[in-house]
Design an enzyme around this catalytic site. Structure first.
Site, PDB file in Angstrom:
ATOM      1  N   GLY A 138      -3.793   9.756   0.641  1.00 36.95           N
ATOM      2  CA  GLY A 138      -3.825   9.539   2.076  1.00 36.95           C
ATOM      3  C   GLY A 138      -5.187   9.894   2.633  1.00 36.95           C
TER       4      GLY A 138
ATOM      5  N   TYR B 256      -2.446   9.661  -9.728  1.00 41.26           N
ATOM      6  CA  TYR B 256      -1.786   8.405 -10.082  1.00 41.26           C
ATOM      7  C   TYR B 256      -0.287   8.560 -10.320  1.00 41.26           C
ATOM      8  CZ  TYR B 256      -6.193   5.830 -10.723  1.00 41.26           C
ATOM      9  OH  TYR B 256      -7.386   5.197 -10.526  1.00 41.26           O
TER      10      TYR B 256
ATOM     11  N   THR C 152       0.837  -1.189   0.000  1.00 42.35           N
ATOM     12  CA  THR C 152       0.000   0.000   0.000  1.00 42.35           C
ATOM     13  C   THR C 152       0.871   1.237   0.000  1.00 42.35           C
ATOM     14  OG1 THR C 152      -1.640   1.330   1.203  1.00 42.35           O
ATOM     15  CG2 THR C 152      -0.244  -0.095   2.523  1.00 42.35           C
ATOM     16  N   VAL C 153       0.537   2.201  -0.828  1.00 42.18           N
ATOM     17  CA  VAL C 153       1.296   3.453  -0.842  1.00 42.18           C
ATOM     18  C   VAL C 153       1.031   4.260   0.418  1.00 42.18           C
ATOM     19  CG1 VAL C 153       1.351   3.623  -3.356  1.00 42.18           C
ATOM     20  CG2 VAL C 153      -0.515   4.724  -2.090  1.00 42.18           C
ATOM     21  N   ASP C 154      -0.080   3.986   1.092  1.00 44.24           N
ATOM     22  CA  ASP C 154      -0.481   4.788   2.248  1.00 44.24           C
ATOM     23  C   ASP C 154       0.320   4.479   3.508  1.00 44.24           C
ATOM     24  OD1 ASP C 154      -2.573   6.203   0.930  1.00 44.24           O
ATOM     25  OD2 ASP C 154      -3.836   4.430   1.090  1.00 44.24           O
TER      26      ASP C 154
END
EC number: 2.7.1.90
Length: 419
Positions: free
Chosen positions: A191, A297, A142-144
């Site tokens: 986020g 993106y 996950t990028v978060d």
């Protein structure tokens, strides 16, 4: 009993390094021909299992699989599709087990975030009840950076590097033009509930008072008056102001600044548009000329600027998932464990899936400055190692070279299933 096959699927929003995890899974699985037969990948994530659209990765060349390590996006296709509980949707879980049985699948590697870990956990439990136990291993992504029980999450380090770099470059642009042009620049980053990406923007700073001057976190309630006063003071002090805002910036009552009426498959309100809302506030109240950007993106697709640490960790958790499976472990997720001492080191650990299923790890309050508008030095020490090193993809004619797989599906054996 014959050697059982494996099923791998990518889930949710992709990252610059999710394919590095896929590479880790596939290359590791090929090292255990006596325990793992073929690895089938779901076309478009878990939908591939429900629709019996199983990509035969054994038909992909060694070079193509290796090329996944430097290819962004989701090579096999991903999806946002919510599997609830076996009690609520028993037909979906029954379908999964039927497909796994039909194709002699005994291993399930699910590459995703908290919702995906929940699904893997439920499949592990339900498959036992169905009398066809599946070894289920989660592969974190996950990028978060909001998965608990792991020091950080693959996908985040590369986004953090991209955001810090972009803020630094854009700030130089604003600084050079602010006397007669733009006074305020606002960058909106991903986020929803966790401000880790926003915090990473602070890594652009070389010294105190460098931009970004203000950070807006989901963990801190937004106050219009405080925000505008801080912008005005910063412009007075420095001539310009750079703000990085989370898409999840919200008021004290929990209302997002940019909430729309639409939701995704998981029931999450569609966000995006915080930056222009903040810009309008500044224009109406202070009259400053502004620019804003929603990187969207771009931040999660920027493999050309990936963190070498992130690439290595993404590959490692994929390979570790296979190692744990062949060791007989089940219902776990590989984690990243930070070493002790001043030099950054890391290793791979493990955690039960039920500990990470549907749980979000927000930024701790001691990582956020007392006024709620920037990070602390402790947070900086945590973040800094995660963006270290460069891992450039190969280039041809000035642009990156990416792997394109054949994605040939095996013959279906079951009737169609409505999804």
């Amino acid at each position: 009993m014959s050697v059982r096959n494996a099923f791998y699927a990518q889930s949710g929003g992709v990252t610059a390094v999710i394919n590095a995890s896929a590479c880790g899974v596939l290359e590791a699985a090929r090292q255990y021909p006596d325990q793992i037969g073929k690895v089938y990948a779901g076309r478009n994530g878990i939908l591939g299992a429900l629709k019996e659209e199983l990509i035969d990765t054994s038909l992909e060349s060694i070079d193509a699989i290796a090329g996944l390590r430097h290819t962004p996006g989701g090579a096999f296709g991903s999806c946002r599709y919510k599997l609830s509980t076996p009690e609520d949707k028993p037909a979906e879980y029954q379908r999964l087990i039927e497909v796994f049985k039909a194709h002699n699948i005994g291993y399930f590697f699910y590459n995703g975030g908290g919702d995906s870990m929940d699904t893997a956990h439920k499949v592990s439990l339900y498959s036992k009840e169905m009398g066809y136990p599946i070894t289920c291993i989660g592969v974190p992504k996950t990028v978060d950076n909001d998965l608990p029980a792991t020091d950080n999450c693959p996908g985040f380090g590369s986004v953090a590097k991209y955001i810090a770099t972009s803020v630094k470059e854009a700030s130089l642009d604003i600084e050079s033009m602010h006397e007669t042009s733009t006074k305020v620049f606002i960058m909106e980053v991903m986020g929803r509930h966790a401000g880790w990406i926003t915090a990473a923007a602070a890594l652009a700073m070389d010294k105190e008072n460098d931009p970004p001057h203000m950070l807006l976190f989901p963990e801190i309630d937004f106050c219009r008056e405080t925000f505008l006063a801080q912008v005005e003071q910063t412009v007075e002090d420095h001539g310009y102001c750079v703000v990085v805002a989370s898409e999840g910036t919200h008021y004290g009552d929990g209302t997002f600044l940019s909430a729309s009426r639409s939701t995704d498959a998981f029931g999450h309100v569609q966000l995006g548009g915080t930056a222009p809302i903040l810009a309008r506030m500044i224009k109406d109240s202070l009259g400053y000329k502004y620019h804003w950007a929603v990187v969207d993106y771009l931040q999660r697709a920027a493999r050309h600027m990936a963190s070498a640490v992130d690439v290595e960790q993404a590959y490692a958790v994929g390979a570790a998932a296979v190692e744990y499976a062949v060791q007989g472990k089940n219902g776990i997720m590989p984690t990243i464990v930070r070493g002790e001492g001043p030099a950054y080191t890391w290793s791979i650990g493990e955690v039960p899936l039920e500990m990470v299923a549907n749980v979000e790890m927000k930024m701790p309050r001691h990582f956020i400055r007392e006024d709620g508008l920037h990070i602390t030095e402790e947070c900086r020490r945590y973040l800094a190692p995660l963006i270290m090193g460069e891992d450039y993809p190969p280039f041809k004619d000035g642009v990156p070279v990416h792997t394109r797989l054949n994605r040939v599906c095996v013959e279906k054996k079951l009737p169609a299933f409505d999804v």
